[in-house]
Design a protein around this motif. Structure first.
Motif, mmCIF file in Angstrom:
data_model
loop_
_atom_site.group_PDB
_atom_site.id
_atom_site.type_symbol
_atom_site.label_atom_id
_atom_site.label_comp_id
_atom_site.label_asym_id
_atom_site.label_seq_id
_atom_site.Cartn_x
_atom_site.Cartn_y
_atom_site.Cartn_z
ATOM 1 N N ASP A 57 0.828 -1.204 0.000
ATOM 2 C CA ASP A 57 0.000 0.000 0.000
ATOM 3 C C ASP A 57 0.866 1.260 0.000
ATOM 4 O O ASP A 57 0.523 2.248 -0.636
ATOM 5 C CB ASP A 57 -0.941 0.002 1.207
ATOM 6 N N GLY A 58 1.993 1.195 0.682
ATOM 7 C CA GLY A 58 2.903 2.340 0.709
ATOM 8 C C GLY A 58 3.512 2.650 -0.656
ATOM 9 O O GLY A 58 3.979 3.763 -0.894
ATOM 10 N N LEU A 59 3.491 1.678 -1.563
ATOM 11 C CA LEU A 59 4.025 1.872 -2.909
ATOM 12 C C LEU A 59 2.960 2.308 -3.909
ATOM 13 O O LEU A 59 3.290 2.727 -5.018
ATOM 14 C CB LEU A 59 4.671 0.571 -3.411
ATOM 15 N N MET A 60 1.707 2.181 -3.518
ATOM 16 C CA MET A 60 0.610 2.498 -4.442
ATOM 17 C C MET A 60 0.231 3.971 -4.364
ATOM 18 O O MET A 60 0.394 4.610 -3.330
ATOM 19 C CB MET A 60 -0.602 1.629 -4.131
ATOM 20 N N ALA B 183 1.637 0.921 -15.534
ATOM 21 C CA ALA B 183 1.079 0.661 -14.212
ATOM 22 C C ALA B 183 -0.101 -0.293 -14.278
ATOM 23 O O ALA B 183 -0.776 -0.408 -15.295
ATOM 24 C CB ALA B 183 0.633 1.972 -13.566
ATOM 25 N N LEU B 184 -0.330 -0.955 -13.176
ATOM 26 C CA LEU B 184 -1.502 -1.782 -12.943
ATOM 27 C C LEU B 184 -2.460 -0.956 -12.090
ATOM 28 O O LEU B 184 -2.022 -0.182 -11.237
ATOM 29 C CB LEU B 184 -1.087 -3.048 -12.191
ATOM 30 N N TYR B 185 -3.756 -1.120 -12.308
ATOM 31 C CA TYR B 185 -4.775 -0.359 -11.586
ATOM 32 C C TYR B 185 -5.701 -1.316 -10.843
ATOM 33 O O TYR B 185 -6.163 -2.295 -11.422
ATOM 34 C CB TYR B 185 -5.615 0.476 -12.559
ATOM 35 N N LEU B 186 -5.984 -1.000 -9.580
ATOM 36 C CA LEU B 186 -6.960 -1.737 -8.795
ATOM 37 C C LEU B 186 -8.141 -0.812 -8.555
ATOM 38 O O LEU B 186 -7.964 0.321 -8.099
ATOM 39 C CB LEU B 186 -6.373 -2.161 -7.447
ATOM 40 N N ASP C 63 -18.138 5.735 -13.921
ATOM 41 C CA ASP C 63 -18.700 6.716 -12.998
ATOM 42 C C ASP C 63 -17.523 7.267 -12.189
ATOM 43 O O ASP C 63 -16.380 6.906 -12.448
ATOM 44 C CB ASP C 63 -19.795 6.099 -12.113
ATOM 45 N N ASN C 64 -17.771 8.151 -11.249
ATOM 46 C CA ASN C 64 -16.666 8.630 -10.418
ATOM 47 C C ASN C 64 -16.031 7.423 -9.746
ATOM 48 O O ASN C 64 -16.741 6.588 -9.179
ATOM 49 C CB ASN C 64 -17.162 9.621 -9.377
ATOM 50 N N CYS C 65 -14.719 7.326 -9.841
ATOM 51 C CA CYS C 65 -14.069 6.146 -9.281
ATOM 52 C C CYS C 65 -12.737 6.490 -8.629
ATOM 53 O O CYS C 65 -12.152 7.534 -8.896
ATOM 54 C CB CYS C 65 -13.901 5.066 -10.342
ATOM 55 N N GLU C 66 -12.320 5.584 -7.778
ATOM 56 C CA GLU C 66 -11.023 5.664 -7.114
ATOM 57 C C GLU C 66 -10.231 4.420 -7.483
ATOM 58 O O GLU C 66 -10.764 3.307 -7.458
ATOM 59 C CB GLU C 66 -11.191 5.720 -5.594
ATOM 60 N N LEU C 67 -8.973 4.633 -7.809
ATOM 61 C CA LEU C 67 -8.100 3.537 -8.203
ATOM 62 C C LEU C 67 -6.808 3.583 -7.393
ATOM 63 O O LEU C 67 -6.300 4.661 -7.089
ATOM 64 C CB LEU C 67 -7.754 3.636 -9.689
ATOM 65 N N ALA C 68 -6.295 2.413 -7.068
ATOM 66 C CA ALA C 68 -4.962 2.300 -6.485
ATOM 67 C C ALA C 68 -4.044 1.917 -7.645
ATOM 68 O O ALA C 68 -4.297 0.936 -8.341
ATOM 69 C CB ALA C 68 -4.934 1.242 -5.388
ATOM 70 N N VAL C 69 -3.005 2.709 -7.873
ATOM 71 C CA VAL C 69 -2.128 2.526 -9.026
ATOM 72 C C VAL C 69 -0.779 1.988 -8.549
ATOM 73 O O VAL C 69 -0.166 2.536 -7.638
ATOM 74 C CB VAL C 69 -1.934 3.868 -9.779
ATOM 75 N N PHE C 70 -0.352 0.899 -9.177
ATOM 76 C CA PHE C 70 0.903 0.237 -8.831
ATOM 77 C C PHE C 70 1.816 0.323 -10.057
ATOM 78 O O PHE C 70 1.619 -0.368 -11.050
ATOM 79 C CB PHE C 70 0.614 -1.216 -8.468
#
Length: 161
Positions: free
Chosen positions: A36-39, A59-62, A109-116
């Motif tokens: 998580d600290g890297l995302m 990057a990969l997206y979650l 729609d409005n979204c949140e992504l964690a990017v690695f």
């Protein structure tokens, strides 16, 4: 508690969402915190393009909130391949190589992504081989499942990004 330091750290709501993905569900709470600290957290408005077909994959997206639409140009016209919900990830081939994206990703729609990012993943592989191994194995399983699905003549191919 005398041995309280041995207890697993409590997971934040964000870490719970990350842990629910097939990519990270084998990580321990401590390993999950390291990843998580890297995302990087990114927010997209409905209709906003996350990346375009043909762009270099970095990057990969979650998907942690909202929905993402994946589409590809076929015979000059856009064709929707799938819609991804929270817990899904996409762009997985970008962690393995820098090949161009084979589809477009757009916020449904409005979204949140964690990017690695690939560079962070490669650094993690060098500094913590166990975490790198677990993520690599999850990626290999995901790609194998997509190949099996692609070989099924009754189902249309939804390729990796």
């Amino acid at each position: 508690m005398i041995f309280g330091f041995l207890k697993s750290p409590a997971l934040s709501p964000r870490l719970h969402r990350l842990r629910e993905t097939d990519l990270l569900n084998t990580l321990t709470p401590l390993e999950l915190k390291i990843v998580d600290g890297l995302m990087h957290e990114r927010r997209y408005l409905a209709g906003e393009i996350i990346f375009d077909e043909g762009e270099e994959g970095q990057a990969l997206y979650l998907v942690t909130a909202g929905h993402v639409q994946i589409s590809r140009t076929v015979n000059g016209a856009p064709e929707m391949l799938t819609e991804l919900s929270p817990g899904a990830f996409f762009g997985d081939l970008a962690l393995l190589d820098n090949s161009p994206r084979n589809a477009q990703a757009r916020a449904w729609d409005n979204c949140e992504l964690a990017v690695f990012f690939r560079a962070d993943f490669m650094g993690l592989m060098e500094t913590d081989a166990v975490i790198g191994y677990k993520i690599s194995l999850a990626l290999a399983r995901h790609i194998a499942a997509m190949l099996r699905e692609a070989m099924n003549p009754e189902r249309p191919l939804v390729g990796a990004l």
